[in-house]
Scaffold this motif. Sequence first.
Motif, mmCIF file in Angstrom:
data_model
loop_
_atom_site.group_PDB
_atom_site.id
_atom_site.type_symbol
_atom_site.label_atom_id
_atom_site.label_comp_id
_atom_site.label_asym_id
_atom_site.label_seq_id
_atom_site.Cartn_x
_atom_site.Cartn_y
_atom_site.Cartn_z
ATOM 1 N N VAL A 1 0.980 -1.283 0.117
ATOM 2 C CA VAL A 1 -0.068 -0.034 0.069
ATOM 3 C C VAL A 1 1.043 1.257 0.025
ATOM 4 N N ASP A 2 1.967 1.365 0.961
ATOM 5 C CA ASP A 2 2.722 2.468 0.949
ATOM 6 C C ASP A 2 3.511 2.678 -0.361
ATOM 7 N N GLY A 3 4.158 1.517 -1.055
ATOM 8 C CA GLY A 3 4.835 1.828 -2.169
ATOM 9 C C GLY A 3 3.879 2.171 -3.171
ATOM 10 N N LEU A 4 2.883 1.789 -3.396
ATOM 11 C CA LEU A 4 1.651 2.055 -4.323
ATOM 12 C C LEU A 4 1.231 3.569 -4.373
ATOM 13 N N SER A 5 1.094 3.881 -2.972
ATOM 14 C CA SER A 5 0.601 5.353 -2.712
ATOM 15 C C SER A 5 1.699 6.167 -3.260
ATOM 16 N N GLU A 6 2.902 6.181 -3.438
ATOM 17 C CA GLU A 6 3.996 7.069 -3.697
ATOM 18 C C GLU A 6 3.524 7.268 -5.354
ATOM 19 N N TYR A 7 3.103 6.105 -6.285
ATOM 20 C CA TYR A 7 2.993 6.486 -7.472
ATOM 21 C C TYR A 7 1.669 7.134 -7.710
ATOM 22 N N ILE A 8 0.498 6.927 -6.963
ATOM 23 C CA ILE A 8 -0.779 7.585 -7.237
ATOM 24 C C ILE A 8 -1.112 8.494 -6.358
ATOM 25 N N LYS A 9 -0.487 9.228 -5.715
ATOM 26 C CA LYS A 9 -0.676 10.021 -4.641
ATOM 27 C C LYS A 9 -1.251 11.564 -5.231
ATOM 28 N N THR A 10 -0.968 11.736 -6.383
ATOM 29 C CA THR A 10 -1.445 12.679 -7.196
ATOM 30 C C THR A 10 -2.998 12.538 -7.516
ATOM 31 N N ILE A 11 -3.608 11.364 -7.276
ATOM 32 C CA ILE A 11 -5.034 10.987 -7.788
ATOM 33 C C ILE A 11 -5.798 11.280 -6.337
ATOM 34 N N GLY A 12 -7.022 11.580 -6.368
ATOM 35 C CA GLY A 12 -7.849 11.727 -5.496
ATOM 36 C C GLY A 12 -8.325 10.453 -4.697
ATOM 37 N N LEU A 13 -8.317 10.421 -3.385
ATOM 38 C CA LEU A 13 -8.635 9.373 -2.860
ATOM 39 C C LEU A 13 -7.542 8.283 -2.905
ATOM 40 N N TYR A 14 -6.424 8.755 -3.174
ATOM 41 C CA TYR A 14 -5.558 7.653 -3.386
ATOM 42 C C TYR A 14 -5.191 6.617 -2.209
ATOM 43 N N ASN A 15 -5.515 7.072 -0.944
ATOM 44 C CA ASN A 15 -5.255 6.055 -0.189
ATOM 45 C C ASN A 15 -6.110 4.843 0.091
ATOM 46 N N SER A 16 -7.413 5.138 -0.239
ATOM 47 C CA SER A 16 -8.285 3.963 -0.222
ATOM 48 C C SER A 16 -8.182 3.425 -1.511
ATOM 49 N N LYS A 17 -7.988 4.119 -2.400
ATOM 50 C CA LYS A 17 -7.568 3.504 -3.905
ATOM 51 C C LYS A 17 -6.220 2.456 -3.953
ATOM 52 N N VAL B 1 -6.532 -1.481 -4.798
ATOM 53 C CA VAL B 1 -5.685 -2.104 -5.639
ATOM 54 C C VAL B 1 -4.918 -3.421 -5.045
ATOM 55 N N ILE B 2 -4.235 -3.138 -4.073
ATOM 56 C CA ILE B 2 -3.340 -4.255 -3.502
ATOM 57 C C ILE B 2 -4.270 -5.607 -2.922
ATOM 58 N N LYS B 3 -5.685 -5.141 -2.446
ATOM 59 C CA LYS B 3 -6.237 -6.308 -2.397
ATOM 60 C C LYS B 3 -6.931 -6.809 -3.404
ATOM 61 N N THR B 4 -7.141 -6.258 -4.546
ATOM 62 C CA THR B 4 -7.566 -6.593 -5.895
ATOM 63 C C THR B 4 -6.455 -7.305 -6.426
ATOM 64 N N CYS B 5 -5.219 -7.002 -6.333
ATOM 65 C CA CYS B 5 -4.159 -7.855 -6.792
ATOM 66 C C CYS B 5 -3.932 -9.197 -6.137
ATOM 67 N N GLU B 6 -4.209 -9.205 -4.774
ATOM 68 C CA GLU B 6 -4.239 -10.315 -4.060
ATOM 69 C C GLU B 6 -5.111 -11.470 -4.526
ATOM 70 N N ILE B 7 -6.481 -10.977 -4.492
ATOM 71 C CA ILE B 7 -7.453 -11.820 -5.014
ATOM 72 C C ILE B 7 -6.875 -12.413 -6.548
ATOM 73 N N LEU B 8 -6.592 -11.579 -7.639
ATOM 74 C CA LEU B 8 -6.229 -12.102 -8.746
ATOM 75 C C LEU B 8 -5.376 -13.044 -8.586
ATOM 76 N N ILE B 9 -4.316 -12.788 -7.835
ATOM 77 C CA ILE B 9 -3.146 -13.833 -7.707
ATOM 78 C C ILE B 9 -3.651 -15.282 -7.358
#
Length: 212
Positions: free
Chosen positions: A69-85, A89-97
């Motif tokens: 979550v922290d690593g991904l947040s660095e890339y998407i922090k310019t987008i609104g609601l980036y923390n919850s997103k 996204v991390i949970k979605t990736c885990e389910i896909l895997i």
Amino acid sequence: MNKEKRIEILSRLRDANPHPTTELNYTTPFELLIAVILSAQATDVGVNKATAKLYPVANTPEGIFALGVDGLSEYIKTIGLYNSKAKNVIKTCEILINEHNSEVPEDRAALEALPGVGRKTANVVLNTAFGWPTIAVDTHIYRVSNRTKLAMGKTVDDVEKKLLKVVPKEFKLDVHHWLILHGRYVCVARKPRCGACLIEDLCEFKDKTSDA
């Protein structure tokens, strides 16, 4: 609005843009899925700027999950609601895997079971990545459908049902893109650019403008 007028509207939109697609940048169904999740209450331009930095580093479920979550947040922090997103996204990736062999499922129920994915996001993925004739109704499509009287409804679900009912089969695959682009650039929210509209003479909106 009668059937003949609807067909003429859709025909003109098709003639002007025969092969429409999303303005989100992606190369795989997974990249599209993540971009659409990130695009909620954000602009496609803003999402594209973030994914342009993210995808060269991580563009698979395993790659993004490894960021955390922290690593991904660095890339998407310019987008609104980036923390919850980021969490979704991390949970979605885990389910896909764990449940889908790291593949994006071509299945509505499975898509809607992913965190951060609702009916609209599932429709976009099924339509754009897999070629389903689904219609994802966002604020632009809701506005254009009601304003023109193409397909009226009090909720986005109502408009989706009406569009699916009244749009002929030959237009269903692309109508989502035509209407969203029309709403984004011509039939804008505050003051529609009726003077620049290629369906102005067919539109049943009462308060037309001369703006181009």
